[in-house]
Design an enzyme around this catalytic site. Structure first.
Site, PDB file in Angstrom:
ATOM      1  N   CYS A   1       0.844  -1.202   0.000  1.00 25.13           N
ATOM      2  CA  CYS A   1       0.000   0.000   0.000  1.00 25.13           C
ATOM      3  C   CYS A   1       0.884   1.259   0.000  1.00 25.13           C
ATOM      4  O   CYS A   1       1.856   1.336   0.759  1.00 25.13           O
ATOM      5  CB  CYS A   1      -0.889  -0.021   1.235  1.00 25.13           C
ATOM      6  SG  CYS A   1      -1.895   1.456   1.387  1.00 25.13           S
TER       7      CYS A   1
ATOM      8  N   GLU B   1       4.303  -5.764   8.781  1.00 23.66           N
ATOM      9  CA  GLU B   1       4.554  -4.380   8.353  1.00 23.66           C
ATOM     10  C   GLU B   1       5.723  -3.772   9.139  1.00 23.66           C
ATOM     11  O   GLU B   1       6.614  -3.125   8.567  1.00 23.66           O
ATOM     12  CB  GLU B   1       3.294  -3.529   8.564  1.00 23.66           C
ATOM     13  CG  GLU B   1       3.495  -2.091   8.129  1.00 23.66           C
ATOM     14  CD  GLU B   1       2.324  -1.190   8.492  1.00 23.66           C
ATOM     15  OE1 GLU B   1       1.160  -1.590   8.262  1.00 23.66           O
ATOM     16  OE2 GLU B   1       2.560  -0.090   9.007  1.00 23.66           O
TER      17      GLU B   1
ATOM     18  N   THR C   1       0.763   1.477  10.517  1.00 22.76           N
ATOM     19  CA  THR C   1      -0.344   2.241   9.912  1.00 22.76           C
ATOM     20  C   THR C   1      -1.720   1.945  10.507  1.00 22.76           C
ATOM     21  O   THR C   1      -2.612   2.779  10.417  1.00 22.76           O
ATOM     22  CB  THR C   1      -0.410   1.963   8.389  1.00 22.76           C
ATOM     23  OG1 THR C   1      -0.497   0.558   8.189  1.00 22.76           O
ATOM     24  CG2 THR C   1       0.783   2.516   7.663  1.00 22.76           C
TER      25      THR C   1
ATOM     26  N   SER D   1      -6.949 -10.741  12.015  1.00 27.40           N
ATOM     27  CA  SER D   1      -6.789  -9.362  11.541  1.00 27.40           C
ATOM     28  C   SER D   1      -6.589  -8.424  12.730  1.00 27.40           C
ATOM     29  O   SER D   1      -7.505  -8.215  13.538  1.00 27.40           O
ATOM     30  CB  SER D   1      -8.027  -8.955  10.727  1.00 27.40           C
ATOM     31  OG  SER D   1      -8.185  -7.559  10.746  1.00 27.40           O
TER      32      SER D   1
ATOM     33  N   ASN E   1      -6.300  -5.168  12.830  1.00 29.77           N
ATOM     34  CA  ASN E   1      -7.126  -3.948  12.875  1.00 29.77           C
ATOM     35  C   ASN E   1      -8.556  -4.280  13.295  1.00 29.77           C
ATOM     36  O   ASN E   1      -9.213  -3.476  13.950  1.00 29.77           O
ATOM     37  CB  ASN E   1      -7.021  -3.155  11.562  1.00 29.77           C
ATOM     38  CG  ASN E   1      -7.887  -3.707  10.448  1.00 29.77           C
ATOM     39  OD1 ASN E   1      -9.047  -3.380  10.343  1.00 29.77           O
ATOM     40  ND2 ASN E   1      -7.308  -4.561   9.604  1.00 29.77           N
TER      41      ASN E   1
ATOM     42  N   SER F   1      -9.979  -5.711   5.943  1.00 36.76           N
ATOM     43  CA  SER F   1      -9.837  -6.851   5.027  1.00 36.76           C
ATOM     44  C   SER F   1     -11.145  -7.628   4.870  1.00 36.76           C
ATOM     45  O   SER F   1     -11.133  -8.755   4.387  1.00 36.76           O
ATOM     46  CB  SER F   1      -8.781  -7.826   5.555  1.00 36.76           C
ATOM     47  OG  SER F   1      -7.644  -7.164   5.966  1.00 36.76           O
TER      48      SER F   1
HETATM   49  S1  SF4 Z   1      -5.290   0.160   6.291  1.00 36.55           S
HETATM   50 FE1  SF4 Z   1      -3.250  -0.387   5.536  1.00 36.55          FE
HETATM   51  S2  SF4 Z   1      -3.618  -1.246   3.523  1.00 36.55           S
HETATM   52 FE2  SF4 Z   1      -5.441  -0.135   4.088  1.00 36.55          FE
HETATM   53  S3  SF4 Z   1      -5.221   1.889   3.155  1.00 36.55           S
HETATM   54 FE3  SF4 Z   1      -4.480   1.980   5.256  1.00 36.55          FE
HETATM   55  S4  SF4 Z   1      -2.306   1.565   5.142  1.00 36.55           S
HETATM   56 FE4  SF4 Z   1      -3.206   0.932   3.211  1.00 36.55          FE
END
Ligand code: SF4
Length: 280
Positions: A95, A125, A161, A217, A219, A261
């Site tokens: 990304c 990451e 991120t 996942s 996130n 995701s």
């Molecule tokens: S969550 Fe991760 S993969 Fe999705 S846009 Fe943000 S940085 Fe990119």
């Protein structure tokens, strides 16, 4: 019953881009096509890619020939070198927002700052970011861990991120006591922040919250934890069939959010299942 579905639920820009690149690759290079690790943290989506002939390999060494797709959260320098040595065709779906975090990490190092990454040390990451640096970086997952580090003359801070923004702020605030100079770049992806803020707002309004996404996942796990703090009747699920009717008994306002995701078809199925169970 009122159902509130988060506008930000589901694929983020980077995951959608990676999926589109994989689907395109399946058409163009149908033989010997691999992803290095699962393309996204969603078993159902990975299964679908498998049906298209895209195989998951956990190591570059296990890919003798053909095409390799790098995931949205990037690959380590070592893996990149090996893929080149093995003369693999590389489809780099890293990304651009993750690449931006790489850029700031290198920038801080080049300018003499010790680097601190707010994130999980074993997340691909974070591993990838560290692999491109000349000097290693420290990684912290919470403010407590900061106490064992430093003090620093010049400290540079970035974040994985998908980290929580409130945790980033907390660690930055604590770092001020341990460094003479602090320079930071907020590398948390905007979509992650928007998703978390929206989840908070919805969780405040409902009496039951469904958080959809792979159990692997990170996130989605963070999203579920954030929702649970506000609304104790929050449930992390992967699929619609996991919803227990008892969760919805006497609940009149139900919220839905999903990790970056989570495919839209799974979100739709959950929505339909909730409506079906409430009617039954
Ligand atoms: S969550 Fe991760 S993969 Fe999705 S846009 Fe943000 S940085 Fe990119």
């Amino acid at each position: 019953m009122k159902l509130i579905v988060a506008k930000s639920a589901g694929f983020c820009f980077g995951v959608k881009r990676a999926m589109d690149m994989a689907l395109e690759a399946a058409k163009r290079f149908p033989k010997d096509l691999y992803t290095l690790g699962p393309l996204i943290h969603n078993p159902q989506a990975v299964e679908y890619l498998g049906q298209l002939g895209i195989e998951v390999k956990d190591k570059v060494e296990n890919i003798p020939k053909g095409t390799v797709i790098f995931r949205s959260h990037g690959v380590s320098l070592q893996d990149l070198k090996k893929a080149r040595e093995n003369k693999l065709r590389i489809i780099d779906a890293t990304c651009p927002i993750v690449k931006r975090a790489h850029f700031f990490a290198k920038f801080l190092h080049r300018n003499g700052y010790s680097l601190l990454i707010v994130g999980e040390a074993d997340h691909p990451e974070v591993e990838a970011i560290r692999s491109y640096l000349d000097k290693d970086a420290e990684v912290v997952e919470n403010a407590r861990e900061l106490k064992r580090l430093g003090p620093w003359e010049k400290l540079g801070i970035i974040a994985q991120t998908t980290q929580s923004f409130s945790l980033f702020k907390e660690i930055v605030a604590n770092s001020l006591e341990r460094a003479k100079e602090v320079r930071l770049f907020n590398t948390i992806c905007r979509t992650t922040m928007v998703r978390q803020e929206e989840a908070v707002e919805i969780a405040k309004k409902v009496d039951c919250m469904m958080v959809i996404g792979g159990y692997n996942s990170g996130n989605t796990q963070r999203l579920a934890a954030i929702c649970k703090e506000i609304q104790p009747h929050s449930y992390h699920i992967e699929m619609a069939r996991e919803i227990h009717p008892r969760w919805l008994a006497n609940r009149e306002r139900v919220g839905i959010t999903a990790g970056a995701s989570t495919p839209s078809w799974i979100i739709k199925e959950v929505e339909e299942e909730i409506r079906r169970l409430k009617k039954a």
